[in-house]
Design a protein around this motif. Structure first.
Motif, PDB file in Angstrom:
ATOM      1  N   ASN A   1      30.656  34.114  43.677  1.00 47.50           N
ATOM      2  CA  ASN A   1      29.764  33.932  42.625  1.00 47.50           C
ATOM      3  C   ASN A   1      29.693  35.424  41.814  1.00 47.50           C
ATOM      4  N   SER A   2      29.786  35.396  40.529  1.00 48.31           N
ATOM      5  CA  SER A   2      29.792  36.624  39.786  1.00 48.31           C
ATOM      6  C   SER A   2      28.422  37.205  39.880  1.00 48.31           C
ATOM      7  N   VAL A   3      28.404  38.478  39.599  1.00 49.88           N
ATOM      8  CA  VAL A   3      27.121  39.091  39.548  1.00 49.88           C
ATOM      9  C   VAL A   3      26.808  39.542  38.025  1.00 49.88           C
ATOM     10  N   LEU A   4      25.897  39.135  37.595  1.00 53.15           N
ATOM     11  CA  LEU A   4      25.398  39.361  35.849  1.00 53.15           C
ATOM     12  C   LEU A   4      24.440  40.228  35.775  1.00 53.15           C
ATOM     13  N   VAL A   5      24.560  41.194  34.577  1.00 49.00           N
ATOM     14  CA  VAL A   5      23.906  42.116  34.303  1.00 49.00           C
ATOM     15  C   VAL A   5      22.944  41.755  33.118  1.00 49.00           C
ATOM     16  N   PRO A   6      21.406  41.329  33.245  1.00 50.08           N
ATOM     17  CA  PRO A   6      20.735  40.734  32.148  1.00 50.08           C
ATOM     18  C   PRO A   6      20.557  42.109  31.075  1.00 50.08           C
TER      19      PRO A   6
END
Length: 126
Positions: free
Chosen positions: A101-106
């Motif tokens: 799973n990619s890690v996203l930066v809000p």
């Protein structure tokens, strides 16, 4: 008397209790947090497997393992909702291929990180 807040504004006693309940100690090193946010914004992180091991994204589908301390910071930021878990993609690491799973930066995290970077450092005591 109120408890000292952690880096995210939560009372420190609560942050310690939450981190220990899942087996992790809180990281209150702002330099580490800023470095992790910088990597998350530029290169990216990937979570692999049930244990959600943390990897650096080094290409479109290539990943390498992150250090233990860096992984702790990534998980703390995920727990605090400063980073979020993204979609599932296929990645390659050391000749192996698998899902992660990619890690996203809000957006609110990117804005806060930009603010932190623009703050003048505190003078050091001599």
């Amino acid at each position: 008397m109120t408890a000292q807040p952690d880096l995210f504004g939560n009372p420190l006693a609560t942050a310690v209790a939450n981190s220990r309940s899942i087996g992790r100690r809180p990281v209150n090193d702002m330099d580490s947090v800023e470095r992790v946010l910088g990597v998350a914004e530029k290169e990216g992180y990937v979570l692999v497997g049930v244990a959600e091991r943390v990897f650096h994204k080094v290409g479109r589908s290539e990943i390498t393992p992150a250090s233990g301390h860096e992984a702790e910071v990534v998980h703390q930021l995920l727990d605090a909702k400063w980073l979020t878990k993204g979609g599932t993609h296929t990645y390659n690491c050391g000749g192996y291929e698998g899902l992660g799973n990619s890690v996203l930066v809000p957006k609110k995290t990117r804005e806060k990180a930009r603010l932190w970077r623009n703050l003048a450092p505190l003078p050091k005591n001599k």
